[in-house]
Design a protein around this motif. Structure first.
Motif, PDB file in Angstrom:
ATOM      1  N   TYR A 220       0.859  -1.184   0.000  1.00  0.00           N
ATOM      2  CA  TYR A 220       0.000   0.000   0.000  1.00  0.00           C
ATOM      3  C   TYR A 220       0.890   1.227   0.000  1.00  0.00           C
ATOM      4  N   GLN A 221       0.353   2.316  -0.554  1.00  0.00           N
ATOM      5  CA  GLN A 221       1.099   3.572  -0.598  1.00  0.00           C
ATOM      6  C   GLN A 221       0.674   4.417   0.594  1.00  0.00           C
TER       7      GLN A 221
ATOM      8  N   ILE B   2       5.574  -2.658   1.739  1.00  0.00           N
ATOM      9  CA  ILE B   2       5.414  -4.008   1.222  1.00  0.00           C
ATOM     10  C   ILE B   2       5.286  -4.966   2.399  1.00  0.00           C
ATOM     11  N   THR B   3       4.371  -5.934   2.280  1.00  0.00           N
ATOM     12  CA  THR B   3       4.244  -7.005   3.263  1.00  0.00           C
ATOM     13  C   THR B   3       4.607  -8.305   2.560  1.00  0.00           C
ATOM     14  N   GLY B   4       5.670  -8.964   3.023  1.00  0.00           N
ATOM     15  CA  GLY B   4       6.161 -10.192   2.411  1.00  0.00           C
ATOM     16  C   GLY B   4       5.344 -11.412   2.781  1.00  0.00           C
ATOM     17  N   VAL B   5       5.772 -12.554   2.254  1.00  0.00           N
ATOM     18  CA  VAL B   5       5.022 -13.799   2.410  1.00  0.00           C
ATOM     19  C   VAL B   5       4.974 -14.307   3.850  1.00  0.00           C
TER      20      VAL B   5
ATOM     21  N   VAL C 174       9.431   1.013   0.536  1.00  0.00           N
ATOM     22  CA  VAL C 174      10.094   1.154  -0.759  1.00  0.00           C
ATOM     23  C   VAL C 174       9.772   2.544  -1.298  1.00  0.00           C
ATOM     24  N   LYS C 175      10.794   3.297  -1.664  1.00  0.00           N
ATOM     25  CA  LYS C 175      10.583   4.629  -2.241  1.00  0.00           C
ATOM     26  C   LYS C 175       9.737   4.518  -3.496  1.00  0.00           C
TER      27      LYS C 175
ATOM     28  N   TYR D 109       8.296  -3.053  -9.300  1.00  0.00           N
ATOM     29  CA  TYR D 109       7.060  -3.778  -9.000  1.00  0.00           C
ATOM     30  C   TYR D 109       5.999  -3.469 -10.048  1.00  0.00           C
ATOM     31  N   SER D 110       5.101  -4.426 -10.270  1.00  0.00           N
ATOM     32  CA  SER D 110       3.932  -4.233 -11.127  1.00  0.00           C
ATOM     33  C   SER D 110       2.694  -4.556 -10.310  1.00  0.00           C
ATOM     34  N   ILE D 111       1.715  -3.689 -10.355  1.00  0.00           N
ATOM     35  CA  ILE D 111       0.444  -3.950  -9.654  1.00  0.00           C
ATOM     36  C   ILE D 111      -0.344  -4.931 -10.518  1.00  0.00           C
TER      37      ILE D 111
END
Length: 66
Positions: A16-17, A40-43, A50-51, A59-61
């Motif tokens: 999320y931003q 970012i929330t990892g697995v 992340v800037k 990253y790609s949404i």
């Protein structure tokens, strides 16, 4: 020593931003995020900021979680 060219596995993560500055507890300790940065929330539930500029390059949404 052998040098390899590798690519990171495609593992979807959540992001999320942030709209306001905040501090995030990461595996490396507390990191600061500015407004506009992505969180970012990892697995395994770990988080890191992340800037915005780096996020857009790496990253790609793929979908919006509702």
């Amino acid at each position: 020593m052998k040098l390899y060219k590798v690519v990171k596995k495609n593992i979807p993560v959540e992001a999320y931003q942030t709209k306001k500055p905040l501090d995030i507890q990461t595996l490396e300790g507390v990191m600061h995020a500015n407004a506009g940065d992505w969180i970012i929330t990892g697995v395994e539930g770990e988080q890191w900021p992340v800037k915005k500029e780096i996020f857009e390059k790496t990253y790609s949404i793929i979908s919006e979680k509702r």
